[in-house]
Scaffold this active site. Structure first.
Site, PDB file in Angstrom:
ATOM      1  N   ARG A   1       0.785  -1.409  -0.041  1.00  0.00           N
ATOM      2  CA  ARG A   1       0.227  -0.128   0.035  1.00  0.00           C
ATOM      3  C   ARG A   1       0.258   1.696  -0.275  1.00  0.00           C
ATOM      4  O   ARG A   1       0.524   2.294  -0.239  1.00  0.00           O
ATOM      5  CB  ARG A   1      -1.258   0.018   1.774  1.00  0.00           C
ATOM      6  CG  ARG A   1      -1.848  -1.056   1.513  1.00  0.00           C
ATOM      7  CD  ARG A   1      -2.189  -1.277   2.133  1.00  0.00           C
ATOM      8  NE  ARG A   1      -1.824  -0.946   3.649  1.00  0.00           N
ATOM      9  CZ  ARG A   1      -2.159  -1.476   4.953  1.00  0.00           C
ATOM     10  NH1 ARG A   1      -2.745  -0.463   5.583  1.00  0.00           N
ATOM     11  NH2 ARG A   1      -0.269  -1.141   5.525  1.00  0.00           N
TER      12      ARG A   1
ATOM     13  N   GLU B   1       7.427   8.363  11.399  1.00  0.00           N
ATOM     14  CA  GLU B   1       7.140   9.158  12.058  1.00  0.00           C
ATOM     15  C   GLU B   1       8.356   9.937  11.410  1.00  0.00           C
ATOM     16  O   GLU B   1       9.675   9.562  11.287  1.00  0.00           O
ATOM     17  CB  GLU B   1       7.669   8.742  13.847  1.00  0.00           C
ATOM     18  CG  GLU B   1       6.927   8.373  14.119  1.00  0.00           C
ATOM     19  CD  GLU B   1       6.448   8.149  15.614  1.00  0.00           C
ATOM     20  OE1 GLU B   1       7.929   8.161  16.610  1.00  0.00           O
ATOM     21  OE2 GLU B   1       6.007   7.879  16.160  1.00  0.00           O
TER      22      GLU B   1
ATOM     23  N   TYR C   1      11.869  21.762   5.555  1.00  0.00           N
ATOM     24  CA  TYR C   1      12.527  21.733   6.834  1.00  0.00           C
ATOM     25  C   TYR C   1      11.739  22.694   8.003  1.00  0.00           C
ATOM     26  O   TYR C   1      11.235  23.250   7.350  1.00  0.00           O
ATOM     27  CB  TYR C   1      14.009  22.624   6.061  1.00  0.00           C
ATOM     28  CG  TYR C   1      14.265  23.756   6.344  1.00  0.00           C
ATOM     29  CD1 TYR C   1      14.311  24.623   6.631  1.00  0.00           C
ATOM     30  CD2 TYR C   1      13.119  24.033   4.220  1.00  0.00           C
ATOM     31  CE1 TYR C   1      14.574  26.078   6.147  1.00  0.00           C
ATOM     32  CE2 TYR C   1      13.959  25.016   3.859  1.00  0.00           C
ATOM     33  CZ  TYR C   1      13.732  26.048   4.819  1.00  0.00           C
ATOM     34  OH  TYR C   1      13.703  27.312   4.261  1.00  0.00           O
TER      35      TYR C   1
ATOM     36  N   HIS D   1      23.426  29.660   3.867  1.00  0.00           N
ATOM     37  CA  HIS D   1      22.761  30.318   5.252  1.00  0.00           C
ATOM     38  C   HIS D   1      22.440  30.267   5.844  1.00  0.00           C
ATOM     39  O   HIS D   1      22.817  29.375   6.919  1.00  0.00           O
ATOM     40  CB  HIS D   1      20.952  30.474   4.366  1.00  0.00           C
ATOM     41  CG  HIS D   1      20.613  30.645   2.937  1.00  0.00           C
ATOM     42  ND1 HIS D   1      20.190  29.914   2.367  1.00  0.00           N
ATOM     43  CD2 HIS D   1      21.715  31.506   1.488  1.00  0.00           C
ATOM     44  CE1 HIS D   1      19.636  30.373   0.856  1.00  0.00           C
ATOM     45  NE2 HIS D   1      20.943  31.215   0.717  1.00  0.00           N
TER      46      HIS D   1
ATOM     47  N   LYS E   1      21.555  36.559  -4.637  1.00  0.00           N
ATOM     48  CA  LYS E   1      22.059  36.541  -3.693  1.00  0.00           C
ATOM     49  C   LYS E   1      23.125  35.622  -2.714  1.00  0.00           C
ATOM     50  O   LYS E   1      24.282  36.379  -2.168  1.00  0.00           O
ATOM     51  CB  LYS E   1      20.813  35.947  -2.516  1.00  0.00           C
ATOM     52  CG  LYS E   1      20.902  36.522  -1.324  1.00  0.00           C
ATOM     53  CD  LYS E   1      19.415  36.477   0.100  1.00  0.00           C
ATOM     54  CE  LYS E   1      18.754  34.910  -0.348  1.00  0.00           C
ATOM     55  NZ  LYS E   1      18.391  34.732   0.283  1.00  0.00           N
ATOM     56  N   ASP E   2      23.062  33.880  -3.266  1.00  0.00           N
ATOM     57  CA  ASP E   2      24.237  34.060  -2.832  1.00  0.00           C
ATOM     58  C   ASP E   2      25.152  33.702  -4.096  1.00  0.00           C
ATOM     59  O   ASP E   2      25.933  33.660  -3.425  1.00  0.00           O
ATOM     60  CB  ASP E   2      23.739  31.887  -3.671  1.00  0.00           C
ATOM     61  CG  ASP E   2      22.583  31.412  -1.994  1.00  0.00           C
ATOM     62  OD1 ASP E   2      22.093  32.324  -1.381  1.00  0.00           O
ATOM     63  OD2 ASP E   2      21.600  30.855  -2.415  1.00  0.00           O
TER      64      ASP E   2
ATOM     65  N   GLN F   1       8.048  26.972  12.769  1.00  0.00           N
ATOM     66  CA  GLN F   1       8.191  27.249  11.272  1.00  0.00           C
ATOM     67  C   GLN F   1       8.226  26.539  10.434  1.00  0.00           C
ATOM     68  O   GLN F   1       9.489  25.612  10.438  1.00  0.00           O
ATOM     69  CB  GLN F   1       8.860  28.688  10.311  1.00  0.00           C
ATOM     70  CG  GLN F   1       8.930  28.753   9.595  1.00  0.00           C
ATOM     71  CD  GLN F   1       9.355  30.350   8.661  1.00  0.00           C
ATOM     72  OE1 GLN F   1       9.240  31.672  10.116  1.00  0.00           O
ATOM     73  NE2 GLN F   1       9.548  30.146   7.767  1.00  0.00           N
ATOM     74  N   ASP F   2       7.506  25.857   9.324  1.00  0.00           N
ATOM     75  CA  ASP F   2       7.983  24.884   8.421  1.00  0.00           C
ATOM     76  C   ASP F   2       8.234  25.479   7.054  1.00  0.00           C
ATOM     77  O   ASP F   2       7.308  26.352   6.739  1.00  0.00           O
ATOM     78  CB  ASP F   2       6.792  23.516   8.400  1.00  0.00           C
ATOM     79  CG  ASP F   2       6.744  22.559   9.653  1.00  0.00           C
ATOM     80  OD1 ASP F   2       7.866  22.585   9.923  1.00  0.00           O
ATOM     81  OD2 ASP F   2       6.096  21.927   9.472  1.00  0.00           O
ATOM     82  N   ASN F   3       9.076  24.784   6.160  1.00  0.00           N
ATOM     83  CA  ASN F   3       9.137  25.329   4.766  1.00  0.00           C
ATOM     84  C   ASN F   3       9.121  24.139   4.015  1.00  0.00           C
ATOM     85  O   ASN F   3       9.892  22.908   3.994  1.00  0.00           O
ATOM     86  CB  ASN F   3      10.393  26.169   4.710  1.00  0.00           C
ATOM     87  CG  ASN F   3      10.380  27.485   6.090  1.00  0.00           C
ATOM     88  OD1 ASN F   3       9.341  28.141   5.848  1.00  0.00           O
ATOM     89  ND2 ASN F   3      11.552  27.916   6.518  1.00  0.00           N
TER      90      ASN F   3
ATOM     91  N   LYS G   1      17.739  23.335  12.597  1.00  0.00           N
ATOM     92  CA  LYS G   1      16.669  23.177  11.186  1.00  0.00           C
ATOM     93  C   LYS G   1      16.617  21.635  11.324  1.00  0.00           C
ATOM     94  O   LYS G   1      17.920  21.082  10.981  1.00  0.00           O
ATOM     95  CB  LYS G   1      16.849  23.675   9.817  1.00  0.00           C
ATOM     96  CG  LYS G   1      17.293  25.132   9.508  1.00  0.00           C
ATOM     97  CD  LYS G   1      17.773  25.144   7.965  1.00  0.00           C
ATOM     98  CE  LYS G   1      17.626  27.062   8.260  1.00  0.00           C
ATOM     99  NZ  LYS G   1      18.243  27.271   6.639  1.00  0.00           N
TER     100      LYS G   1
END
Length: 181
Positions: A23, A28, A130, A61, A168-169, A46-48, A70
């Protein structure tokens, strides 16, 4: 859930138990009790979720205030994930650890506050998710250049083309010029 130290002991590799049959599977992705037993006392706020194409490199970063711990994982594809220790008083200051995370291996990486973080997409696309211990604070965000020679990160870059990197990077500073914790 198996949680082990990497070559930087505070960065942990998390390998959940996966239960599968015809199936599909169940696992977890977060268990506060298991993490506390492994010495990780994190509260997530916060989750991204990002999606990137092959050869995209995001990072390195970090935030100089409101540093984020994270818990990172890949739910589609594969990435090479990197954490660099920016804690000035740490015995592993300036060292990095890299791990492959993928939808096949279901591995996660715990990157504690005080680390710069980045990843390179090694599959055609990757969904990267994350959990963060503090909120995104753009005024405090900084970036170390991903190819800084003093760090000697061995990114598994496709030699046929340059990695896809944001403006930016590209403007990330040298490790020697970075603001540390």
């Amino acid at each position: 859930m198996k949680i082990t130290e990497t070559k930087i002991p505070d960065v942990k590799l998390v390998e959940p138990r996966v239960f599968g049959d015809e199936r599909g599977f169940f696992m977890e992705a977060w268990n506060e009790k298991a993490f506390r037993e492994a010495g990780i006392f994190a509260t997530f706020v916060q989750d991204n979720h990002s999606r990137s194409v092959k050869n995209t490199l995001r990072g390195l970063h970090y935030q100089i205030k409101q540093p984020q711990g994270k818990l990172v994982r890949v739910t589609r594809g594969e990435v090479f994930d990197v954490a660099v220790d920016l804690r000035a008083n740490s015995p592993t200051f300036g060292q990095w650890v890299g791990e492959y995370l993928s939808e096949e291996n279901n591995r996660m990486l715990w990157v504690p506050p005080g680390f710069a973080h980045g990843f390179l997409v090694t599959s055609e696309t990757a969904d990267f998710q994350y959990k963060c211990t503090d909120f995104y604070a753009p005024n405090y965000e900084r970036s170390i250049h991903w190819a800084d020679q003093s760090l000697m990160i061995t990114w598994p870059i496709d030699t046929e083309s340059e990695p896809l990197v944001s403006e930016k990077d590209k403007a990330g500073v040298a490790f020697s010029a970075a603001e540390y914790y």
